[in-house]
Design an enzyme around this catalytic site. Structure first.
Site, PDB file in Angstrom:
ATOM      1  NE  ARG A  71      -2.355  -1.162   3.664  1.00  0.00           N
ATOM      2  CZ  ARG A  71      -1.902  -0.290   4.546  1.00  0.00           C
ATOM      3  NH1 ARG A  71      -2.004   1.006   4.325  1.00  0.00           N
ATOM      4  NH2 ARG A  71      -1.356  -0.685   5.675  1.00  0.00           N
ATOM      5  CG  HIS A 228      -7.499  -2.086  10.492  1.00  0.00           C
ATOM      6  ND1 HIS A 228      -6.228  -1.570  10.579  1.00  0.00           N
ATOM      7  CD2 HIS A 228      -7.378  -3.201   9.726  1.00  0.00           C
ATOM      8  CE1 HIS A 228      -5.381  -2.335   9.912  1.00  0.00           C
ATOM      9  NE2 HIS A 228      -6.051  -3.338   9.385  1.00  0.00           N
ATOM     10  CB  SER A 250      -0.319  -2.962   9.252  1.00  0.00           C
ATOM     11  OG  SER A 250      -1.481  -2.309   8.793  1.00  0.00           O
ATOM     12  CB  CYS A 252       0.401  -5.811  15.805  1.00  0.00           C
ATOM     13  SG  CYS A 252       1.389  -4.311  16.008  1.00  0.00           S
TER      14      CYS A 252
HETATM   15  C1  OXD Z   1      -3.400  -5.125   5.795  1.00  0.00           C
HETATM   16  C2  OXD Z   1      -2.874  -3.955   6.494  1.00  0.00           C
HETATM   17  O1  OXD Z   1      -2.883  -5.474   4.720  1.00  0.00           O
HETATM   18  O2  OXD Z   1      -3.459  -3.576   7.508  1.00  0.00           O
HETATM   19  O3  OXD Z   1      -4.363  -5.715   6.296  1.00  0.00           O
HETATM   20  O4  OXD Z   1      -1.878  -3.387   6.052  1.00  0.00           O
HETATM   21 MN    MN Z   2      -5.244  -4.661   7.884  1.00  0.00          MN
END
Ligand code: OXD
Ligand code: MN
Length: 592
Positions: A71, A228, A250, A252
């Site tokens: 990302r 999330h 992310s 963890c």
């Molecule tokens: C994922 C992130 O890929 O939180 O889930 O980066």
């Molecule tokens: Mn994620």
């Protein structure tokens, strides 16, 4: 032929097709026959490689461009009418300017290619908590991944009917030019546009772009929450299952916690853990006044490196069939895959994630990219919950926040009240590890693990959390906790074994929710009495002194933390909810 008569979909598509100018348009109906034909096409073009069909049936390998492996937060934008609506933690673009920029990049970019129209549902098709989207893409990889990660095809359109409540998603691979890569969300328009990437998190638009950024804004408007968070169920020996939602930054271990295998004593006693989701939860108040959650996804897009039989047996089992691997190493001896941390036997005859010959026994380079992934169907997971498809979701007993803190946070603590719990989520932070580039041990603030995923001003988002709490009967509201699996000794050794043993902490959390366990009140919240944590079988690893250290709260460190929180909260100006300022004042008074 179009699979729907929905006028808003047809009008949007007509406009976008005229923009991108494909040679042909294919509607994805969700049939296996169509997906099979697309797989064959991707094999012929080299976009996918077929893996060993005995060891990894129906599994494929894909390699992205080397400049397109994760990302891209610095190129991700929230395009709201004003910058204040996006808030101080998001990158912002003016919507009119963003559309012009993106349309100029997208114009004609499908020439010589096929446009795929993917109707998809986030959440079980027809669930009152689910929502639909259409993704227009020029990538077969995207189609095949979306077919695992979401529910796709005709059934989604049938349920949607003529409704205009669907999310528009345009993805254009273009030239994978990093300088022209943009991932833009337009929350007011239910629209996502992603250009110049072919990597999962940037292009599987149902996931972070829709199910978190757009959906968090929809939730604010409509009175629900997109978080999330993983969702797991803990079944006790009496057969009662209680559900927990947990948010971690992310990297963890969310997927590991979501699929944990109970320690031996718990297994013998009859405890079981059931996975509902490993990344995202959509949460809404039910008719009984409790909060109920669904996992909007239909698969796992998990990080491969570090996944092994000890860290996550169930994830490994999920990725043995019908899985697409991205950027892992290819073992040429048996046409299977390998990644760092899978086992201690890297292949000597392999191809690395960049597509070059690689000898894992001698090379100092990684075979798999650190962010290489498996896209695996949820139904493969040995511990998938029987409620995975439940239309109303599962009732939530506890929210758990956490991060990686070497010294600061105790193993677990409980908030005093809902608003204090929102504060605990809002001050979430994690220390950077050697796995990421940059300095080690730097604190990154990541409220509710939503820093890169909140589609509007984080101050307004916190207020939404506070409003949700105010709308709940306190007896029915989930209790809120914080955990830290990463506490270290002065010598730098982890004090807690983690993985399956984390169930011991969840067990205390659920006992607290049921009013069955006592606690000690500290300046930061309630911590367990040592005797209330079940450490049977762990006595050799975690002695009394170590447990005391794990549960200790150092006021001097928290004083420093308060300064960091004040600086962070200061960014929000008058958007900082008064309730959170009050919680900060209470913490300061408690520490003084
Ligand atoms: C994922 C992130 O890929 O939180 O889930 O980066
Ligand atoms: Mn994620």
């Amino acid at each position: 032929m179009a699979l729907t008569k929905n006028p808003s979909i047809l009008a949007w598509l007509e406009e976008k097709i005229a923009l991108v100018q494909p040679d042909s348009v294919v509607w994805i109906d969700g049939s296996e026959a169509q997906l099979d034909a697309l797989r064959a096409q991707a094999l012929a073009s080299g976009e996918l490689l077929k893996l060993n069909d005995e060891k990894l049936p129906d599994c494929y390998l894909h390699r992205t461009a080397v400049n397109d492996v994760a990302r891209v937060e610095h190129r991700t934008f929230i395009c709201t009418p004003t910058e204040a609506q996006a808030g101080p933690t998001n990158n912002w673009k003016d919507p009119a300017e963003a559309y012009e920029l993106l349309y100029n990049i997208a114009r004609g970019s499908y020439k010589g290619r096929t446009a795929y129209v993917i109707p998809y549902s986030m959440g079980p098709v027809g669930s009152p908590l689910a929502k639909a989207g259409i993704e227009l893409t020029d990538s077969i990889y995207v189609v095949l991944n979306m077919a695992i990660m979401t529910r796709i095809g005709q059934a989604v359109l049938d349920v949607l009917g003529d409704s205009n409540d669907w999310v528009r998603g345009l993805h254009c691979r273009c030239n994978i030019d990093e300088e022209q890569r943009y991932i833009c969300q337009f929350p007011q328009d239910n629209t996502i546009i992603s250009v110049n990437s072919g990597y999962g998190g940037n292009v599987l638009l149902g996931k972070k772009c829709f199910a978190l950024r757009i959906a968090s804004y929809q939730g604010k408007q409509e009175g629900w929450q997109a978080e999330h968070m993983l969702i797991l169920g803990v079944e006790n020996p009496q057969g009662e299952v209680r559900y927990i939602c947990a948010a971690f930054p992310s990297a963890c271990g969310k997927t590991n916690l979501a699929m944990l295998i109970p320690p031996e004593g718990y297994l013998k006693a009859g405890y079981k853990v059931w996975t509902v989701g490993d990344d995202i939860a959509w949460i809404r108040k039910g008719t009984d006044g409790r909060l109920w959650a669904i996992n909007p996804e239909n698969g796992f897009f998990g990080v491969a490196p570090g996944t092994n039989a000890h860290s996550n047996y169930n994830a490994l089992a999920s990725a043995r069939q019908g899985t697409i691997f991205t950027n892992v190493a290819l073992n040429l001896d048996d046409n299977t895959v390998w990644w760092e941390g899978l086992d201690k036997n890297p292949p000597a005859h392999a191809i690395d994630w960049k597509g070059n010959p690689w000898d894992g026994t001698t090379s100092s380079e990684n075979g798999a990219h650190p962010n290489s992934r498996f896209t695996a169907p949820a139904k493969n997971c040995p511990c998938i919950s029987s409620e995975f498809e439940a239309q109303q979701g599962v009732p939530i007993s506890a929210f758990v926040f956490g991060g990686r803190r070497a010294k600061l946070a105790p193993l677990v603590y409980q908030s005093r009240t809902w608003n204090h719990g929102v504060f605990v989520g809002a001050i979430m932070a994690s220390e950077t590890t050697a796995a990421a580039s940059g300095a080690v041990g730097v604190v990154r603030r990541d409220p509710m693990a939503m820093l890169p995923f909140c589609g509007y001003n984080m101050g307004d988002y916190w207020q939404h959390w506070i409003d949700i709490g105010a709308s709940l009967d306190p007896d029915k509201a989930p209790k809120i906790f914080n955990v830290n699996w990463f506490r270290k000794s002065d010598a730098g050794k982890f004090l807690w074994p983690g993985f399956g043993d984390n169930l011991r902490v969840l067990d205390w959390i659920l006992d607290r929710c049921a009013g069955k366990a006592d606690a000690d009140e500290t300046s930061i919240g309630y911590i367990p009495k040592a005797a209330d944590l079940n450490l049977t079988g762990l006595e050799d690893e975690v002695g009394d002194a170590q447990l005391a250290e794990l549960l200790s709260v150092d006021p001097a460190l928290w004083q420093t933390e308060v300064e960091g929180i004040e600086t962070f909260f200061g960014k929000f100006g008058d958007k900082l909810p008064a309730a959170l300022q009050a919680e900060l004042d209470t913490l300061k008074a408690n520490l003084a």
